[in-house]
Design a protein around this motif. Structure first.
Motif, PDB file in Angstrom:
ATOM      1  N   ARG A  11       0.936  -1.201  -0.048  1.00 57.33           N
ATOM      2  CA  ARG A  11       0.094  -0.021  -0.082  1.00 57.33           C
ATOM      3  C   ARG A  11       0.934   1.468  -0.042  1.00 57.33           C
ATOM      4  N   SER A  12       1.961   1.213  -0.427  1.00 56.20           N
ATOM      5  CA  SER A  12       3.170   2.493  -0.498  1.00 56.20           C
ATOM      6  C   SER A  12       3.324   2.532  -1.891  1.00 56.20           C
ATOM      7  N   GLN A  13       3.827   3.825  -2.310  1.00 57.18           N
ATOM      8  CA  GLN A  13       4.297   3.920  -3.738  1.00 57.18           C
ATOM      9  C   GLN A  13       5.242   5.120  -3.656  1.00 57.18           C
ATOM     10  N   VAL A  14       6.479   4.842  -4.207  1.00 60.73           N
ATOM     11  CA  VAL A  14       7.428   5.483  -3.945  1.00 60.73           C
ATOM     12  C   VAL A  14       7.799   6.114  -5.594  1.00 60.73           C
ATOM     13  N   ILE A  15       8.018   7.237  -5.809  1.00 57.86           N
ATOM     14  CA  ILE A  15       8.128   7.590  -7.129  1.00 57.86           C
ATOM     15  C   ILE A  15       9.547   8.352  -7.154  1.00 57.86           C
ATOM     16  N   PHE A  16      10.397   8.259  -7.794  1.00 60.10           N
ATOM     17  CA  PHE A  16      11.694   8.921  -8.165  1.00 60.10           C
ATOM     18  C   PHE A  16      11.716   9.351  -9.462  1.00 60.10           C
ATOM     19  N   ASN A  17      12.110  10.732  -9.567  1.00 61.63           N
ATOM     20  CA  ASN A  17      12.263  11.544 -10.818  1.00 61.63           C
ATOM     21  C   ASN A  17      13.797  11.983 -10.628  1.00 61.63           C
ATOM     22  N   LYS A  18      14.126  12.441 -11.702  1.00 61.26           N
ATOM     23  CA  LYS A  18      15.216  13.486 -11.747  1.00 61.26           C
ATOM     24  C   LYS A  18      15.654  14.252 -10.597  1.00 61.26           C
ATOM     25  N   ASP A  19      14.557  15.077 -10.388  1.00 61.44           N
ATOM     26  CA  ASP A  19      14.858  16.193  -9.487  1.00 61.44           C
ATOM     27  C   ASP A  19      13.873  16.108  -8.102  1.00 61.44           C
ATOM     28  N   SER A  20      13.013  14.885  -7.984  1.00 63.01           N
ATOM     29  CA  SER A  20      12.235  14.996  -6.928  1.00 63.01           C
ATOM     30  C   SER A  20      12.003  13.551  -6.519  1.00 63.01           C
ATOM     31  N   PHE A  21      11.412  13.460  -5.304  1.00 60.27           N
ATOM     32  CA  PHE A  21      10.969  12.057  -4.709  1.00 60.27           C
ATOM     33  C   PHE A  21       9.442  12.337  -3.932  1.00 60.27           C
ATOM     34  N   GLU A  22       9.120  11.427  -4.039  1.00 60.36           N
ATOM     35  CA  GLU A  22       7.402  11.270  -3.367  1.00 60.36           C
ATOM     36  C   GLU A  22       7.426  10.012  -2.728  1.00 60.36           C
ATOM     37  N   LEU A  23       6.806   9.844  -1.678  1.00 63.23           N
ATOM     38  CA  LEU A  23       6.402   8.608  -0.846  1.00 63.23           C
ATOM     39  C   LEU A  23       4.988   8.998  -0.642  1.00 63.23           C
ATOM     40  N   HIS A  24       4.148   7.837  -0.773  1.00 57.97           N
ATOM     41  CA  HIS A  24       2.830   7.835  -0.662  1.00 57.97           C
ATOM     42  C   HIS A  24       2.300   6.670   0.047  1.00 57.97           C
ATOM     43  N   THR A  25       1.706   6.559   1.355  1.00 54.05           N
ATOM     44  CA  THR A  25       1.309   5.798   2.255  1.00 54.05           C
ATOM     45  C   THR A  25      -0.266   5.794   2.576  1.00 54.05           C
ATOM     46  N   GLN A  26      -0.695   4.950   3.323  1.00 51.09           N
ATOM     47  CA  GLN A  26      -2.140   5.255   3.541  1.00 51.09           C
ATOM     48  C   GLN A  26      -2.232   6.390   4.591  1.00 51.09           C
ATOM     49  N   GLU A  27      -1.167   6.651   5.175  1.00 54.67           N
ATOM     50  CA  GLU A  27      -1.245   7.638   6.476  1.00 54.67           C
ATOM     51  C   GLU A  27      -0.472   8.960   5.954  1.00 54.67           C
ATOM     52  N   GLN A  28       0.384   8.957   4.926  1.00 57.46           N
ATOM     53  CA  GLN A  28       0.924  10.438   4.731  1.00 57.46           C
ATOM     54  C   GLN A  28       1.528  10.129   3.109  1.00 57.46           C
ATOM     55  N   SER A  29       1.801  11.691   2.919  1.00 53.99           N
ATOM     56  CA  SER A  29       2.240  11.873   1.471  1.00 53.99           C
ATOM     57  C   SER A  29       3.575  12.716   1.606  1.00 53.99           C
ATOM     58  N   VAL A  30       4.696  12.275   1.445  1.00 56.95           N
ATOM     59  CA  VAL A  30       5.889  12.941   1.462  1.00 56.95           C
ATOM     60  C   VAL A  30       6.273  13.371   0.085  1.00 56.95           C
ATOM     61  N   HIS A  31       6.881  14.760  -0.126  1.00 62.46           N
ATOM     62  CA  HIS A  31       7.296  15.432  -1.571  1.00 62.46           C
ATOM     63  C   HIS A  31       8.300  16.101  -1.143  1.00 62.46           C
ATOM     64  N   PHE A  32       9.368  15.987  -1.820  1.00 61.41           N
ATOM     65  CA  PHE A  32      10.753  16.512  -1.772  1.00 61.41           C
ATOM     66  C   PHE A  32      11.497  16.934  -3.084  1.00 61.41           C
ATOM     67  N   GLY A  33      11.877  17.866  -3.163  1.00 60.81           N
ATOM     68  CA  GLY A  33      12.655  18.067  -4.514  1.00 60.81           C
ATOM     69  C   GLY A  33      12.272  19.470  -5.171  1.00 60.81           C
ATOM     70  N   ASN A  34      12.904  19.523  -6.066  1.00 61.52           N
ATOM     71  CA  ASN A  34      12.985  20.965  -6.951  1.00 61.52           C
ATOM     72  C   ASN A  34      11.098  20.997  -7.476  1.00 61.52           C
ATOM     73  N   GLY A  35      10.619  22.234  -7.086  1.00 57.92           N
ATOM     74  CA  GLY A  35       9.440  22.532  -7.636  1.00 57.92           C
ATOM     75  C   GLY A  35       8.136  22.468  -6.578  1.00 57.92           C
ATOM     76  N   VAL A  36       8.684  21.489  -5.540  1.00 63.80           N
ATOM     77  CA  VAL A  36       7.455  21.240  -4.504  1.00 63.80           C
ATOM     78  C   VAL A  36       6.936  22.309  -3.831  1.00 63.80           C
ATOM     79  N   VAL A  37       7.717  23.310  -3.508  1.00 60.73           N
ATOM     80  CA  VAL A  37       6.924  24.542  -2.878  1.00 60.73           C
ATOM     81  C   VAL A  37       6.043  25.066  -3.780  1.00 60.73           C
ATOM     82  N   GLU A  38       6.014  25.304  -5.064  1.00 54.24           N
ATOM     83  CA  GLU A  38       5.437  25.980  -6.163  1.00 54.24           C
ATOM     84  C   GLU A  38       4.159  25.005  -6.094  1.00 54.24           C
ATOM     85  N   ARG A  39       4.323  23.724  -6.048  1.00 62.07           N
ATOM     86  CA  ARG A  39       2.952  22.760  -6.176  1.00 62.07           C
ATOM     87  C   ARG A  39       2.144  22.449  -4.955  1.00 62.07           C
TER      88      ARG A  39
END
Length: 120
Positions: A11-39
């Motif tokens: 039930r988790s999903q990890v997404i790696f892109n060149k400039d960012s990282f996302e972790l999605h679980t049932q409890e939380q969503s973590v966004h890290f990297g370039n462009g996150v503040v704007e989004r």
């Protein structure tokens, strides 16, 4: 930008892109990297947040990035919690939870490093 593989596990999903990282679980969503503040406004809306408790240190809140983030979130921020400690301890989490309840928030945005993320 070429997306890297997406890994799914328990039930988790990890997404790696060149400039960012996302972790999605049932409890939380973590966004890290370039462009996150704007989004962040879009991310909060997609996840159903309307009233935000903003968790960070005083220094992070007053930084240019912190000020920009607060401007983007605007009047959706209904409270701030800045009582963070290194190595997140139970008392800090309890105080943040009490702040969450008292503010009437339905969503957390943690900004900064490990203490902010761990407390959130």
């Amino acid at each position: 930008m070429v997306p890297l593989p997406v890994f799914e596990q328990r039930r988790s999903q990890v997404i790696f892109n060149k400039d960012s990282f996302e972790l999605h679980t049932q409890e939380q969503s973590v966004h890290f990297g370039n462009g996150v503040v704007e989004r962040v406004g879009e991310i909060v809306s997609q996840l159903g947040g309307t009233k935000i408790l903003f968790i960070c240190t005083d220094r992070a809140r007053e930084s240019p990035e912190g000020m920009r983030l607060q401007k983007i979130l605007g009047n959706r921020i209904v409270g701030n919690f800045t009582g963070l400690q290194t190595h997140v301890v139970t008392n800090t989490v309890d105080a943040a939870f009490q702040s969450f309840q008292a503010s009437g928030a339905d969503f957390l945005v943690s900004f900064g490093g490990g203490s902010a993320i761990g407390t959130g």
